[in-house]
Scaffold this motif. Structure first.
Motif, PDB file in Angstrom:
ATOM      1  N   PHE A  12       0.813  -1.130  -0.046  1.00  0.00           N
ATOM      2  CA  PHE A  12       0.216  -0.086  -0.077  1.00  0.00           C
ATOM      3  C   PHE A  12       0.958   1.322   0.123  1.00  0.00           C
ATOM      4  N   ASP A  13       1.738   1.345  -1.137  1.00  0.00           N
ATOM      5  CA  ASP A  13       2.781   2.522  -1.049  1.00  0.00           C
ATOM      6  C   ASP A  13       2.588   3.284  -2.506  1.00  0.00           C
ATOM      7  N   ARG A 160       3.558   6.355  -8.094  1.00  0.00           N
ATOM      8  CA  ARG A 160       4.732   7.061  -7.671  1.00  0.00           C
ATOM      9  C   ARG A 160       5.551   7.581  -8.840  1.00  0.00           C
ATOM     10  N   GLU A 161       5.371   6.994  -9.964  1.00  0.00           N
ATOM     11  CA  GLU A 161       6.174   7.341 -11.125  1.00  0.00           C
ATOM     12  C   GLU A 161       5.475   8.861 -11.594  1.00  0.00           C
ATOM     13  N   ARG A 162       4.055   8.876 -11.732  1.00  0.00           N
ATOM     14  CA  ARG A 162       3.346  10.060 -12.167  1.00  0.00           C
ATOM     15  C   ARG A 162       3.867  11.201 -11.044  1.00  0.00           C
ATOM     16  N   ILE A 163       3.853  10.809  -9.875  1.00  0.00           N
ATOM     17  CA  ILE A 163       4.202  11.969  -8.946  1.00  0.00           C
ATOM     18  C   ILE A 163       5.571  12.526  -8.962  1.00  0.00           C
ATOM     19  N   MET A 164       6.484  11.717  -9.353  1.00  0.00           N
ATOM     20  CA  MET A 164       7.917  12.108  -9.365  1.00  0.00           C
ATOM     21  C   MET A 164       7.988  12.767 -10.682  1.00  0.00           C
ATOM     22  N   ALA A 165       7.074  12.464 -11.859  1.00  0.00           N
ATOM     23  CA  ALA A 165       7.197  13.142 -13.048  1.00  0.00           C
ATOM     24  C   ALA A 165       6.325  14.384 -13.030  1.00  0.00           C
ATOM     25  N   ASN A 166       5.642  14.883 -11.987  1.00  0.00           N
ATOM     26  CA  ASN A 166       4.799  15.758 -11.603  1.00  0.00           C
ATOM     27  C   ASN A 166       3.751  16.018 -12.652  1.00  0.00           C
ATOM     28  N   ARG A 167       3.220  14.632 -12.883  1.00  0.00           N
ATOM     29  CA  ARG A 167       1.969  14.411 -13.712  1.00  0.00           C
ATOM     30  C   ARG A 167       0.748  14.081 -12.655  1.00  0.00           C
ATOM     31  N   LEU A 173      -6.430   7.889  -6.216  1.00  0.00           N
ATOM     32  CA  LEU A 173      -6.361   7.621  -4.927  1.00  0.00           C
ATOM     33  C   LEU A 173      -7.588   8.033  -4.236  1.00  0.00           C
ATOM     34  N   PRO A 174      -7.958   7.515  -3.163  1.00  0.00           N
ATOM     35  CA  PRO A 174      -9.066   8.019  -2.421  1.00  0.00           C
ATOM     36  C   PRO A 174      -8.365   9.454  -1.942  1.00  0.00           C
ATOM     37  N   GLN A 175      -9.459  10.555  -1.912  1.00  0.00           N
ATOM     38  CA  GLN A 175      -9.134  11.948  -1.880  1.00  0.00           C
ATOM     39  C   GLN A 175      -8.357  12.133  -0.427  1.00  0.00           C
ATOM     40  N   ALA A 176      -8.759  11.412   0.630  1.00  0.00           N
ATOM     41  CA  ALA A 176      -7.861  11.688   1.836  1.00  0.00           C
ATOM     42  C   ALA A 176      -6.456  11.187   1.705  1.00  0.00           C
ATOM     43  N   VAL A 177      -6.248  10.171   0.769  1.00  0.00           N
ATOM     44  CA  VAL A 177      -4.695   9.842   0.604  1.00  0.00           C
ATOM     45  C   VAL A 177      -4.042  10.918  -0.217  1.00  0.00           C
ATOM     46  N   TYR A 178      -4.687  11.191  -1.389  1.00  0.00           N
ATOM     47  CA  TYR A 178      -4.127  12.319  -2.185  1.00  0.00           C
ATOM     48  C   TYR A 178      -3.804  13.613  -1.328  1.00  0.00           C
ATOM     49  N   HIS A 179      -4.717  14.026  -0.453  1.00  0.00           N
ATOM     50  CA  HIS A 179      -4.479  14.954   0.237  1.00  0.00           C
ATOM     51  C   HIS A 179      -3.189  14.637   1.334  1.00  0.00           C
ATOM     52  N   TYR A 180      -3.223  13.726   1.863  1.00  0.00           N
ATOM     53  CA  TYR A 180      -1.948  13.022   2.754  1.00  0.00           C
ATOM     54  C   TYR A 180      -0.621  13.131   2.218  1.00  0.00           C
ATOM     55  N   LYS A 185       4.456  15.683   1.109  1.00  0.00           N
ATOM     56  CA  LYS A 185       5.263  15.582   0.051  1.00  0.00           C
ATOM     57  C   LYS A 185       6.057  14.209   0.063  1.00  0.00           C
ATOM     58  N   LEU A 186       5.007  13.152  -0.200  1.00  0.00           N
ATOM     59  CA  LEU A 186       5.605  11.955  -0.324  1.00  0.00           C
ATOM     60  C   LEU A 186       5.944  11.587  -1.706  1.00  0.00           C
ATOM     61  N   TYR A 187       6.743  10.873  -2.089  1.00  0.00           N
ATOM     62  CA  TYR A 187       7.241  10.308  -3.354  1.00  0.00           C
ATOM     63  C   TYR A 187       7.743  11.160  -4.365  1.00  0.00           C
ATOM     64  N   GLU A 188       8.038  12.585  -4.077  1.00  0.00           N
ATOM     65  CA  GLU A 188       8.609  13.743  -4.888  1.00  0.00           C
ATOM     66  C   GLU A 188      10.111  13.454  -5.096  1.00  0.00           C
TER      67      GLU A 188
END
Length: 188
Positions: A12-13, A160-167, A173-180, A185-188
């Protein structure tokens, strides 16, 4: 009457909508009483997670917080070392003898079952439930129930790849997870 519990393990990462859909589809199809989400410490088939176990536990808790039938269990996070399903199932069966368990896995793990630690013993301890994932088959010599679920080509690694690529990744994601994730600033 025995309670019917679905078990959904993983790193769950992060936890994503694919996890939630699979859990919900299995809950309804198998008429389960609950689905337990079990974040793993270090799964045998992967390297360590990208974020700490406490943050992954927080995210799974947030993902499931509005669903009474979904529970989060930290069994594997409180044990050191690799998370072998045989160890978890031994503990769960001893601790909850009044329950019958259904271990939910994706088609990728259905194909991988021959490589699981003590698989012949495991299939005697728990009913495996397989759900389809794009690019995999559900063929196995082991006794696996199959549940139709919406096939989504979404994975934690893809997110994680999308986050690192700023996509964009908000709708995966569930909205609460997105906001968390944004807040910490996880996975950046």
């Amino acid at each position: 009457m025995m309670k019917k519990i679905g078990l959904l393990g993983g790193t769950f990462d992060p936890p994503h909508i694919g996890h939630m859909i699979i859990a919900d589809d299995c809950f309804h199809a198998l008429e389960l009483d609950e689905v337990w989400f079990i974040p793993s410490q270090i799964p045998p088939h992967k390297n360590k997670a990208n974020v700490s176990s406490d943050k992954r536990l927080d995210m799974v808790t947030l993902a499931t917080e509005n669903r009474a039938q979904f529970k989060v269990k930290d069994f594997e996070l409180t044990r050191a070392g690799r998370s072998y399903t045989i160890d978890t199932m031994t503990m769960i069966n001893e601790t909850y003898p009044e329950c019958s368990f259904y271990f939910i896995i994706g088609a990728d793990m259905v194909e991988y079952l021959p490589h699981w630690q003590a698989i012949d013993e495991l299939v005697q301890m728990v009913q495996f439930v397989g759900v389809q994932r794009p690019g995999y088959t559900l063929k196995t010599p082991y006794p696996v129930l199959f549940v139709d679920s919406l096939e989504m080509d979404v994975s934690s690694s893809h997110i994680r790849e999308r986050i690192m690529a700023n996509r964009p990744y908000e709708y995966l994601l569930p909205q609460a997870v997105y906001h968390y994730i944004k807040e910490h600033k996880l996975y950046e």
